[in-house]
Design a protein around this motif. Sequence first.
Motif, mmCIF file in Angstrom:
data_model
loop_
_atom_site.group_PDB
_atom_site.id
_atom_site.type_symbol
_atom_site.label_atom_id
_atom_site.label_comp_id
_atom_site.label_asym_id
_atom_site.label_seq_id
_atom_site.Cartn_x
_atom_site.Cartn_y
_atom_site.Cartn_z
ATOM 1 N N TRP A 197 0.842 -1.205 0.000
ATOM 2 C CA TRP A 197 0.000 0.000 0.000
ATOM 3 C C TRP A 197 0.877 1.255 0.000
ATOM 4 O O TRP A 197 0.601 2.214 -0.704
ATOM 5 N N VAL A 198 1.937 1.246 0.823
ATOM 6 C CA VAL A 198 2.820 2.417 0.918
ATOM 7 C C VAL A 198 3.508 2.671 -0.428
ATOM 8 O O VAL A 198 3.531 3.792 -0.940
ATOM 9 N N ARG A 199 4.081 1.610 -1.028
ATOM 10 C CA ARG A 199 4.786 1.778 -2.306
ATOM 11 C C ARG A 199 3.858 2.291 -3.402
ATOM 12 O O ARG A 199 4.253 3.080 -4.253
ATOM 13 N N ALA A 200 2.601 1.797 -3.381
ATOM 14 C CA ALA A 200 1.648 2.211 -4.424
ATOM 15 C C ALA A 200 1.416 3.716 -4.374
ATOM 16 O O ALA A 200 1.178 4.356 -5.398
ATOM 17 N N GLU A 201 1.517 4.309 -3.146
ATOM 18 C CA GLU A 201 1.367 5.767 -3.027
ATOM 19 C C GLU A 201 2.657 6.488 -3.387
ATOM 20 O O GLU A 201 2.640 7.513 -4.059
ATOM 21 N N LEU A 202 3.803 5.950 -2.922
ATOM 22 C CA LEU A 202 5.082 6.624 -3.158
ATOM 23 C C LEU A 202 5.458 6.644 -4.640
ATOM 24 O O LEU A 202 6.193 7.514 -5.090
ATOM 25 N N SER A 203 4.981 5.672 -5.407
ATOM 26 C CA SER A 203 5.409 5.575 -6.807
ATOM 27 C C SER A 203 4.558 6.420 -7.738
ATOM 28 O O SER A 203 4.691 6.340 -8.951
ATOM 29 N N GLY A 204 3.708 7.263 -7.172
ATOM 30 C CA GLY A 204 2.922 8.166 -8.007
ATOM 31 C C GLY A 204 1.458 7.811 -7.961
ATOM 32 O O GLY A 204 1.092 6.678 -7.686
ATOM 33 N N GLU A 205 0.637 8.803 -8.235
ATOM 34 C CA GLU A 205 -0.804 8.617 -8.129
ATOM 35 C C GLU A 205 -1.298 7.722 -9.256
ATOM 36 O O GLU A 205 -0.908 7.865 -10.413
ATOM 37 N N ARG A 206 -2.168 6.786 -8.894
ATOM 38 C CA ARG A 206 -2.689 5.817 -9.853
ATOM 39 C C ARG A 206 -3.419 6.487 -11.027
ATOM 40 O O ARG A 206 -3.211 6.151 -12.191
ATOM 41 N N GLY A 207 -4.240 7.465 -10.677
ATOM 42 C CA GLY A 207 -5.005 8.160 -11.716
ATOM 43 C C GLY A 207 -4.099 8.830 -12.736
ATOM 44 O O GLY A 207 -4.392 8.845 -13.933
ATOM 45 N N GLU A 208 -2.976 9.374 -12.256
ATOM 46 C CA GLU A 208 -2.036 10.023 -13.182
ATOM 47 C C GLU A 208 -1.466 9.020 -14.169
ATOM 48 O O GLU A 208 -1.304 9.316 -15.360
ATOM 49 N N ALA A 209 -1.116 7.837 -13.659
ATOM 50 C CA ALA A 209 -0.577 6.797 -14.539
ATOM 51 C C ALA A 209 -1.619 6.389 -15.574
ATOM 52 O O ALA A 209 -1.316 6.225 -16.759
ATOM 53 N N GLU A 210 -2.865 6.248 -15.114
ATOM 54 C CA GLU A 210 -3.931 5.852 -16.050
ATOM 55 C C GLU A 210 -4.162 6.928 -17.104
ATOM 56 O O GLU A 210 -4.344 6.634 -18.285
ATOM 57 N N GLU A 211 -4.134 8.196 -16.665
ATOM 58 C CA GLU A 211 -4.325 9.300 -17.621
ATOM 59 C C GLU A 211 -3.186 9.346 -18.642
ATOM 60 O O GLU A 211 -3.393 9.594 -19.823
ATOM 61 N N ARG A 212 -1.971 9.108 -18.157
ATOM 62 C CA ARG A 212 -0.817 9.125 -19.059
ATOM 63 C C ARG A 212 -0.990 8.071 -20.152
ATOM 64 O O ARG A 212 -0.749 8.328 -21.328
ATOM 65 N N LEU A 213 -1.449 6.892 -19.730
ATOM 66 C CA LEU A 213 -1.617 5.802 -20.701
ATOM 67 C C LEU A 213 -2.795 6.071 -21.638
ATOM 68 O O LEU A 213 -2.733 5.764 -22.828
ATOM 69 N N ALA A 214 -3.861 6.668 -21.094
ATOM 70 C CA ALA A 214 -5.006 7.007 -21.956
ATOM 71 C C ALA A 214 -4.567 7.995 -23.034
ATOM 72 O O ALA A 214 -4.994 7.907 -24.188
ATOM 73 N N ALA A 215 -3.684 8.932 -22.642
ATOM 74 C CA ALA A 215 -3.237 9.954 -23.590
ATOM 75 C C ALA A 215 -2.421 9.363 -24.741
ATOM 76 O O ALA A 215 -2.248 9.995 -25.780
ATOM 77 N N THR A 216 -1.883 8.147 -24.558
ATOM 78 C CA THR A 216 -1.104 7.538 -25.644
ATOM 79 C C THR A 216 -2.016 6.948 -26.721
ATOM 80 O O THR A 216 -1.554 6.590 -27.797
ATOM 81 N N LEU A 217 -3.309 6.805 -26.402
ATOM 82 C CA LEU A 217 -4.213 6.134 -27.349
ATOM 83 C C LEU A 217 -4.657 7.078 -28.460
ATOM 84 O O LEU A 217 -4.772 8.267 -28.255
#
Lengths: 381, 308
Positions: B288-308
């Motif tokens: 749980w801690v690492r999942a927060e420290l490695s960046g916000e989940r929504g940001e990662a999802e948005e980044r990947l959506a933007a590649t489509l």
Amino acid sequence: MDLAYTDEEEEFRARLRKWLARALPTLGPKPPPGDWPGRRAYDTGWQRRLYDAGYGDVHWGASPTTRLIFLEETERAGAPYVGANFVGLLHAGPTIAAEGTAAQRERWLTPVLRGDEVWCQGFSEPGAGSDLAALRTRAVRDGDTYVVSGSKIWTSHAEVADWCELLVRTEPVSAEVPRHRGITWLAMPMDTPGITVRPLRTLAGSTEFAEMFLDDVRVPVGNRVGEENDGWRVTMVTLSFERGTAFVGEVVACRRVLGELAAHARGTGRWDDAVLRRELGCLAAEFGALWRLIQRNVSEAQAAGGVPGVGGSVFKLRYSHARQRLYDVAARVLGGAGALDVGQQWTLDRLSSLSYTIAAGTSQIQRDIVAERILGLPRGK
Amino acid sequence: MDFRLSAEQRALRDGTRKLLEGRFGRQALRAAVDGDVGGVGGGGVGRGGRVGGGGCIDRALWRELGAAGLFGLCLPEAEGGVGLGLAEAVLVFEECGRALVPGPFVATVLAAGEVPGAARGETVVTAPFGGLVPWLDAADVVRGDVAGAVALDSVDPLTPLHRLPAGASAPAPVPRTATLLYAAEQLGSAGRTLEMAVQHAREREQFGRPIGAFQAVKHLCAQMLVRVEVARAAVYAAAVTGDPDETAAAKLLADEAAVQGARDCLQVHGGMGFTWEADVHLHLKRAWVRAELSGERGEAEERLAATL
């Protein structure tokens, strides 16, 4: 960990691309799904083109990496998939190549590669699905022929096939003969008297496969591949091929569909829905990782001399679920009415995707395989 | 193309595992968790398992890992590093995640070559990631603005955390390498919880047979393996290509494998899985801690959506 292709592999890719760019524009229109003779002619015609251009045996002769490139590039270019050649190229052919006599290889392999002959698969039965070894279709020896009676189900391309790779029971199960013994692999000519084919309609409305009734069908003993009663082992050779690179083209296609979904959503304003947009982002991660998993499985198969490993089960479990998720999201992109309109290709594909967690080994059977063969958990009863 | 580990990479992985097993095995892990937790260890559990004196870095271990080259992995040899690539760093961090070694490893590796002593394990470095700062009080050097950071009662007994004040400027984006190394740790943790679940399923008997013979349990384990292997393909590929989008994908899939893997492992362990004594909760909380420290989940999802 090296994801770069060799110069030789890149050269193969460039040559193939060039050939596809020339060959595809001369291809006629794809026949409608219900036109079985038309589909057969289209698929075998394409296989003949591949054969003449030197790509006919890429599924058997080439290295796993070359095959990966072939499947990737043909899908990208929009070339036809194996279609009616599926069983001949990916099931029966590899089995005959591995287990057949020289004369059998001579008789059956080249016509498959040239697109002259089409094969279908007679494995499953109404009472033998996931539990294939429960099959009951009987073959009784009468001189130099087997007399076969029983019924088979889920037989794709049965209406237009020349040959059927058929599993029969030559020895009844008894105290001395366990279930996996007593099974024999036969090549059955589909024009033999006593074969009745009845198409089955899928929930998507199409007739993709058939039931097959066998009534005293006489098959020459010379059509047996492998020893009598050794058909289970012979069959396992075939199944491992099915779970190797069979889905490469489809993952490429799913990634293209994902791009089309995003474009459609941007056009209709659905893209403003952050929940939907992020779900599309998750699917991009999913299919990107599935592509990398294919590359890893191919690397391992290549190192193992071309034999696909159990990694195929891991891949199939995740992929079949991901494909269903993709078309569920497609329904959300289309919105209410579109999701209910089977005139929309994505709606039809959503229906077809439901078979993926069942065909070629259900997800439940795949999980048993993964748990018992990879993780070493005890076999249950 | 050969996506398998090279012989050198396998040796590096095996060597790191051996080093960590010897230097930070289960006893050391439990001592770190229980030994320093005032009034909590073994007996009553504090709120979620708060850190007592557990906020200390084992400096001897830290220096030893530094001497083994763990912090200077990617630093050129001329600068006192090991001169290896991201792929090797990922393999080493996978082992750290597996062993649950405590400490701000990611920030220290990123500081190697820039902060004196970081590469050798003499200086412990931390940094804010995604609005959180791990190990703030124990670190010698803090890279980044942590003004007004407030300690929180960390869910993970082996990762003390501060939070940056709300309303301050948006937290700086998490560096791509940090995201990747956290994802590698998640992968290692997911692999470990899978092993723990399988071992328990083989040994624990109910209804006269090992529970792993029951499909309900067997299939949980099979799904854990599927998630681990998908995450592994994503993390290794991101390490090889260095691509920011693939790194975001690796984070999402590795977080899923680690968090869901720990939860399934807990479920397979039954009542024991809910105890402080079993190690499962340590994996879940760290994931749980690492999942927060490695960046916000929504940001990662948005980044990947933007590649489509």
